[in-house]
Design a protein around this motif. Structure first.
Motif, mmCIF file in Angstrom:
data_model
loop_
_atom_site.group_PDB
_atom_site.id
_atom_site.type_symbol
_atom_site.label_atom_id
_atom_site.label_comp_id
_atom_site.label_asym_id
_atom_site.label_seq_id
_atom_site.Cartn_x
_atom_site.Cartn_y
_atom_site.Cartn_z
ATOM 1 N N VAL A 1 0.795 -1.068 0.048
ATOM 2 C CA VAL A 1 -0.093 0.043 0.143
ATOM 3 C C VAL A 1 0.825 1.367 0.050
ATOM 4 O O VAL A 1 1.903 1.231 0.903
ATOM 5 C CB VAL A 1 -0.923 0.137 1.220
ATOM 6 N N MET A 2 0.534 2.217 -0.890
ATOM 7 C CA MET A 2 1.438 3.413 -1.114
ATOM 8 C C MET A 2 0.794 4.378 -0.548
ATOM 9 O O MET A 2 -0.609 4.745 -1.283
ATOM 10 C CB MET A 2 2.001 3.414 -2.780
ATOM 11 N N GLN A 3 1.334 5.374 0.246
ATOM 12 C CA GLN A 3 0.474 6.546 0.762
ATOM 13 C C GLN A 3 1.372 7.496 0.396
ATOM 14 O O GLN A 3 2.805 7.542 0.680
ATOM 15 C CB GLN A 3 0.214 6.407 2.167
ATOM 16 N N ASN A 4 0.858 8.789 0.165
ATOM 17 C CA ASN A 4 1.461 9.878 -0.099
ATOM 18 C C ASN A 4 0.699 11.269 0.336
ATOM 19 O O ASN A 4 -0.381 11.192 0.159
ATOM 20 C CB ASN A 4 2.407 10.259 -1.432
ATOM 21 N N PRO A 5 1.467 12.267 0.809
ATOM 22 C CA PRO A 5 2.832 12.563 1.181
ATOM 23 C C PRO A 5 2.982 11.664 2.656
ATOM 24 O O PRO A 5 2.256 11.216 3.276
ATOM 25 C CB PRO A 5 3.083 13.864 1.261
ATOM 26 N N ARG A 6 4.197 11.497 2.974
ATOM 27 C CA ARG A 6 4.503 11.045 4.526
ATOM 28 C C ARG A 6 4.302 11.869 5.444
ATOM 29 O O ARG A 6 3.877 11.696 6.496
ATOM 30 C CB ARG A 6 5.996 10.563 4.371
ATOM 31 N N HIS A 7 4.570 13.113 5.131
ATOM 32 C CA HIS A 7 4.584 14.162 6.121
ATOM 33 C C HIS A 7 3.647 15.300 5.196
ATOM 34 O O HIS A 7 4.147 15.558 4.174
ATOM 35 C CB HIS A 7 5.922 14.669 6.615
ATOM 36 N N LEU A 8 2.645 15.869 5.944
ATOM 37 C CA LEU A 8 2.090 17.039 5.347
ATOM 38 C C LEU A 8 1.824 18.155 6.406
ATOM 39 O O LEU A 8 1.160 17.737 7.533
ATOM 40 C CB LEU A 8 0.673 16.592 4.652
ATOM 41 N N VAL A 9 2.162 19.163 6.199
ATOM 42 C CA VAL A 9 2.189 20.475 7.049
ATOM 43 C C VAL A 9 1.378 21.377 6.458
ATOM 44 O O VAL A 9 1.257 21.743 5.302
ATOM 45 C CB VAL A 9 3.373 21.000 7.447
ATOM 46 N N ARG A 10 0.130 21.758 7.107
ATOM 47 C CA ARG A 10 -0.985 22.641 6.684
ATOM 48 C C ARG A 10 -1.008 23.660 7.951
ATOM 49 O O ARG A 10 -1.101 23.496 9.164
ATOM 50 C CB ARG A 10 -2.413 22.100 6.403
ATOM 51 N N ARG A 11 -1.537 24.915 7.515
ATOM 52 C CA ARG A 11 -2.068 25.981 8.343
ATOM 53 C C ARG A 11 -3.582 25.942 8.413
ATOM 54 O O ARG A 11 -4.381 25.358 7.617
ATOM 55 C CB ARG A 11 -1.547 27.307 7.983
ATOM 56 N N ARG A 12 -4.004 26.205 9.601
ATOM 57 C CA ARG A 12 -5.329 25.989 9.947
ATOM 58 C C ARG A 12 -6.251 26.691 8.793
ATOM 59 O O ARG A 12 -5.925 27.997 8.314
ATOM 60 C CB ARG A 12 -5.731 27.011 11.180
ATOM 61 N N GLY A 13 -7.309 26.146 8.407
ATOM 62 C CA GLY A 13 -7.998 26.803 7.353
ATOM 63 C C GLY A 13 -7.725 25.996 6.019
ATOM 64 O O GLY A 13 -8.634 26.201 5.081
#
Lengths: 116, 112
Positions: free
Chosen positions: A4-16
């Motif tokens: 099973v492939m997932q991406n991205p491994r890390h995701l940074v988002r700002r509120r909203g």
């Protein structure tokens, strides 16, 4: 022989902002599951999909969260207008599901979502 | 709704010792699965138990499914440092598609 492939491994988002998490199941698997894991907690079921169908979304928040598994392409978990409480590891799993009983799940490496 | 509880939450073990982790469901299960998650990793399937009273062994790991199909245990003998990780049980419901309900896991730390 990809799992099973997932991406991205890390995701940074700002509120909203919006977060889109992708999952490609094991080749030949047509059943996809999304789970959320908070630090030092178990996996919480969110949604179960087959190709083009949502089978069970009882674990998914009613607002801001949606999931799809189109005929072509990966499964997408979409979180709109993210809040800090959405920060977690999101795991996708797939199964073959030949019969009516549970099949073992193959998990991806997860996407760690961090909301600033 | 169905709840799956695991105890203990944490297990500190001296290398070479044995330990057991327990899993209890509030409802009767169709089957139970066990997964292992290494630190920073993803859950990996270990085993599935289906029959009442079933016992399965994998090398130093022994898995049991209770007679009433509401509880399960994992016993590890002669613990090694490679056993470090979190062990999750997951109960399958007896409904149309058998959603897996995961316990909170037992985090195992092994001291050399």
């Amino acid at each position: 022989n990809a799992g099973v492939m997932q991406n991205p491994r890390h995701l940074v988002r700002r509120r909203g902002q919006e977060a889109r998490l992708r999952c490609s199941p094991v080749k030949g698997h047509s059943h996809v599951y999304w789970y959320r894991q908070l630090p030092e907690e178990g996996l919480k079921f969110m949604v179960y999909l087959q190709k083009e169908n949502i089978i069970d979304e009882s674990g998914m928040p009613k607002e801001r969260f949606s999931a799809e598994f189109p005929k072509e392409g990966p499964s997408i978990l979409r979180i709109q207008q993210v809040v800090r409480g959405d920060s977690a590891a999101y795991f996708c799993a797939s199964s073959l599901r030949l019969g009516g009983s549970n099949e073992k799940l193959f998990f991806g490496s997860g996407t760690q979502l961090s909301v600033l | 709704g169905q709840q799956v509880m695991q105890i203990p939450q944490y297990q500190h073990v001296q290398e070479g010792e044995d330990f057991t982790t327990y899993c209890n469901s509030s409802t009767t299960l169709s089957n139970i699965q066990w997964y292992k998650q290494r630190p920073g990793g993803h859950p990996v399937f270990l085993i599935q138990l289906v029959k009442s009273g079933e016992v399965k062994k994998q090398k130093r790991l022994t898995f049991q499914f209770g007679e009433a199909k509401k509880n399960s245990s994992l016993h590890i003998t002669a613990t090694q440092t490679t056993d470090v990780g979190t062990y999750f049980c997951a109960g399958g419901e007896t409904d149309s598609w058998g959603k897996l309900q995961f316990g909170a896991g037992t985090q195992v730390v092994v001291t050399p």
